[in-house]
Design a protein around this motif. Sequence first.
Motif, PDB file in Angstrom:
ATOM      1  N   GLU A 289       8.159  22.115  62.467  1.00 44.35           N
ATOM      2  CA  GLU A 289       8.181  23.557  62.224  1.00 44.35           C
ATOM      3  C   GLU A 289       7.467  23.890  60.920  1.00 44.35           C
ATOM      4  O   GLU A 289       6.712  24.867  60.830  1.00 44.35           O
ATOM      5  CB  GLU A 289       9.630  24.041  62.179  1.00 44.35           C
ATOM      6  N   ALA A 292       3.751  23.568  61.484  1.00 42.72           N
ATOM      7  CA  ALA A 292       3.197  24.629  62.311  1.00 42.72           C
ATOM      8  C   ALA A 292       2.983  25.917  61.536  1.00 42.72           C
ATOM      9  O   ALA A 292       2.000  26.637  61.762  1.00 42.72           O
ATOM     10  CB  ALA A 292       4.101  24.880  63.515  1.00 42.72           C
ATOM     11  N   HIS A 293       3.887  26.201  60.598  1.00 42.70           N
ATOM     12  CA  HIS A 293       3.847  27.486  59.887  1.00 42.70           C
ATOM     13  C   HIS A 293       3.534  27.335  58.401  1.00 42.70           C
ATOM     14  O   HIS A 293       3.545  28.337  57.676  1.00 42.70           O
ATOM     15  CB  HIS A 293       5.184  28.221  60.070  1.00 42.70           C
ATOM     16  N   ARG A 294       3.241  26.105  57.964  1.00 45.58           N
ATOM     17  CA  ARG A 294       2.957  25.838  56.547  1.00 45.58           C
ATOM     18  C   ARG A 294       4.085  26.387  55.674  1.00 45.58           C
ATOM     19  O   ARG A 294       3.874  27.098  54.703  1.00 45.58           O
ATOM     20  CB  ARG A 294       1.626  26.478  56.114  1.00 45.58           C
ATOM     21  N   THR A 295       5.320  26.013  56.045  1.00 43.07           N
ATOM     22  CA  THR A 295       6.495  26.526  55.345  1.00 43.07           C
ATOM     23  C   THR A 295       7.321  25.366  54.792  1.00 43.07           C
ATOM     24  O   THR A 295       7.036  24.197  55.018  1.00 43.07           O
ATOM     25  CB  THR A 295       7.371  27.346  56.299  1.00 43.07           C
ATOM     26  N   TYR A 297      11.000  23.271  54.435  1.00 40.76           N
ATOM     27  CA  TYR A 297      12.113  22.894  55.304  1.00 40.76           C
ATOM     28  C   TYR A 297      13.173  22.197  54.453  1.00 40.76           C
ATOM     29  O   TYR A 297      12.897  21.698  53.368  1.00 40.76           O
ATOM     30  CB  TYR A 297      11.644  21.979  56.439  1.00 40.76           C
ATOM     31  N   TYR A 318       7.718  20.622  51.907  1.00 40.89           N
ATOM     32  CA  TYR A 318       6.853  21.721  52.290  1.00 40.89           C
ATOM     33  C   TYR A 318       5.491  21.178  52.688  1.00 40.89           C
ATOM     34  O   TYR A 318       5.062  20.114  52.229  1.00 40.89           O
ATOM     35  CB  TYR A 318       6.717  22.757  51.173  1.00 40.89           C
TER      36      TYR A 318
END
Length: 365
Positions: A289, A292-295, A297, A318
């Motif tokens: 995840e 996919a979103h460059r976020t 976790y 990240y």
Amino acid sequence: MSEDTFAFRLRVLLEHKKLSLQQVADAVGISRTAVHKWTRGGEIDYSNLRRLAAFIDVNWVWLRYGDEAVKDLGIAGNTELPMTDLRRRHTAEIVSNEARMKQAQELSGIVTWEWNLVTDELIYSSNCAQVYGREIHSNEEFWEILHPEDSIWLNDEAMKELIASTAPRVWDFRIILPDGRTRWIESRVATLLDDAGRPLRVVGTTIDISARKEAESATQRRLQLLNDAARITGFGAWRWLRAQDELVVSDEWCRLFGVDPGQAPRHYVELSQHIHPDDRAAREAAVKEAFAHRTDYRVLYRATLPDDTWRLVVEQGYARVAPHGEDVWLTALCRAAQPADMAAGAAVGAGTQPAVEEGAGAAPQ
């Protein structure tokens, strides 16, 4: 082209005697093309060599093989090449090349040296004092300026080993300058052999690498500081460059997961081997995840230790685009979980706590 070749001697003589290729061809009884090949390094047979030498009026041994062959055979007389425009240009080119080489040496700070093993003569290039702080004329003078700690391994025995092995070496060592300062030197050395395979000379190049050594030392100090800080705070770290599958983990990560730093994982898939099987899927979903979103976790899972116990770990990471391209870096920090992490609901997956098998126990935090 070197002066010590048949082709060069022939070209100089033709220029000096103002002979054309066709005149030589007619006198020897061959084609003009064959004579042209001789002036460019082509081979000549014995009969043509004798006719050519007779026509030009020089000793055939000298013409084909040069001064050393004449001396070795004890042939009387001393044949010398005339000073033609060709030789003048050749000499000027040699002088120019030597001047450029000397200038390049001085600008780059590279010192060249040669030790004659037969005469024990040691010769350094003219810029020796710029690097060593003084002129060096013998091995004894070199040993005197060597740093005491490096003289333990860089000594006469090391030189004997170099000569015996004939293998090139690269040595980093320190010298003491006249004002007492220390300077780091990199020396690349090799032993040259004669035709019989016997050691003849030792040659080398040296350069001041003090700036590089200082930068390496500063980097090492910073790394040690970061390692000490990580040890105190209990944070382990890893970074993965996805496209190249390059994984780097910190020493504290190894301690946290009970891994010998020498056996640290080098590929991303190896990280899963240190995570409880029941927790791997949920953690991997969180990582995907983030990719996919460059976020960021944050997951909570059990780290499986070598003694078959486990440790509850919080991992925060990240994903971001690598600064040198379109690849993605994944960077994460790991630490032992605290009661507050459980209370805050930092669980693997969608809010569930990691399963604890009956009979398993958490390792000391």
